[in-house]
Motif scaffolding. Structure first.
Motif, mmCIF file in Angstrom:
data_model
loop_
_atom_site.group_PDB
_atom_site.id
_atom_site.type_symbol
_atom_site.label_atom_id
_atom_site.label_comp_id
_atom_site.label_asym_id
_atom_site.label_seq_id
_atom_site.Cartn_x
_atom_site.Cartn_y
_atom_site.Cartn_z
ATOM 1 N N LEU A 15 71.231 -23.849 108.042
ATOM 2 C CA LEU A 15 70.769 -22.481 107.853
ATOM 3 C C LEU A 15 71.491 -21.829 106.673
ATOM 4 N N LEU A 16 72.792 -22.007 106.578
ATOM 5 C CA LEU A 16 73.529 -21.451 105.447
ATOM 6 C C LEU A 16 73.026 -22.004 104.122
ATOM 7 N N ALA A 17 72.653 -23.267 104.104
ATOM 8 C CA ALA A 17 72.173 -23.896 102.870
ATOM 9 C C ALA A 17 70.867 -23.278 102.387
ATOM 10 N N LYS A 18 70.156 -22.582 103.250
ATOM 11 C CA LYS A 18 68.888 -21.946 102.874
ATOM 12 C C LYS A 18 69.098 -20.614 102.145
ATOM 13 N N PHE A 19 70.290 -20.046 102.259
ATOM 14 C CA PHE A 19 70.561 -18.787 101.577
ATOM 15 C C PHE A 19 70.686 -19.032 100.077
ATOM 16 N N PRO A 20 70.162 -18.106 99.281
ATOM 17 C CA PRO A 20 70.306 -18.233 97.828
ATOM 18 C C PRO A 20 71.784 -18.226 97.444
ATOM 19 N N GLU A 21 72.168 -19.126 96.563
ATOM 20 C CA GLU A 21 73.579 -19.218 96.196
ATOM 21 C C GLU A 21 73.948 -18.383 94.978
ATOM 22 N N LYS A 22 72.959 -17.819 94.306
ATOM 23 C CA LYS A 22 73.229 -17.083 93.071
ATOM 24 C C LYS A 22 73.303 -15.573 93.261
ATOM 25 N N SER A 23 72.801 -15.054 94.365
ATOM 26 C CA SER A 23 72.745 -13.603 94.530
ATOM 27 C C SER A 23 72.977 -13.204 95.977
ATOM 28 N N GLN A 24 73.762 -12.157 96.146
ATOM 29 C CA GLN A 24 73.957 -11.604 97.483
ATOM 30 C C GLN A 24 72.900 -10.556 97.803
ATOM 31 N N LEU A 25 71.970 -10.360 96.885
ATOM 32 C CA LEU A 25 70.926 -9.368 97.084
ATOM 33 C C LEU A 25 69.676 -9.963 97.705
ATOM 34 N N GLU A 26 69.701 -11.258 97.985
ATOM 35 C CA GLU A 26 68.581 -11.936 98.632
ATOM 36 C C GLU A 26 69.062 -12.477 99.968
ATOM 37 N N GLY A 27 68.239 -12.316 100.970
ATOM 38 C CA GLY A 27 68.603 -12.795 102.290
ATOM 39 C C GLY A 27 67.473 -13.594 102.898
ATOM 40 N N ILE A 28 67.602 -13.859 104.186
ATOM 41 C CA ILE A 28 66.548 -14.560 104.915
ATOM 42 C C ILE A 28 66.302 -13.845 106.243
ATOM 43 N N LYS A 29 65.139 -14.085 106.805
ATOM 44 C CA LYS A 29 64.758 -13.501 108.085
ATOM 45 C C LYS A 29 64.416 -14.639 109.038
ATOM 46 N N ILE A 30 65.033 -14.640 110.199
ATOM 47 C CA ILE A 30 64.730 -15.604 111.247
ATOM 48 C C ILE A 30 63.752 -14.914 112.193
ATOM 49 N N HIS A 31 62.563 -15.441 112.293
ATOM 50 C CA HIS A 31 61.540 -14.829 113.137
ATOM 51 C C HIS A 31 61.756 -15.188 114.612
ATOM 52 N N HIS A 32 61.246 -14.356 115.489
ATOM 53 C CA HIS A 32 61.436 -14.540 116.933
ATOM 54 C C HIS A 32 60.830 -15.844 117.448
#
Length: 78
Positions: A15-32
């Motif tokens: 899951l951590l590997a899916k986060f963008p590594e270049k910017s802290q301004l992009e995130g992810i959403k885990i759906h229910h």
């Protein structure tokens, strides 16, 4: 001595590997309706202070640093 790592730890790393590594301004959403293992991993990462929400969100400063280390390990092993 061989260390046994839990499946949850590997789910957290994936899951951590899916986060963008270049910017802290992009995130992810885990759906229910995501798999229970991903939902559990996200909650665990939140509890560890690595992401801002139990369902994803953004990386914290510690999370951003951890992702940087993770990407270095993955690049070395690839």
């Amino acid at each position: 001595m061989i260390k046994n790592y839990s499946d949850t730890l590997f789910d957290e790393m994936k899951l951590l590997a899916k986060f963008p590594e270049k910017s802290q301004l992009e995130g992810i959403k885990i759906h229910h309706d995501a798999s229970p293992s991903i939902i559990t991993a996200a909650k665990s990462l939140f509890d560890k202070g690595l992401i801002t929400q139990t369902d994803g969100g953004y990386l914290t400063d510690s999370g951003f640093e951890t992702v940087d280390h993770l990407h270095r390990v993955l690049a070395t092993l690839s």
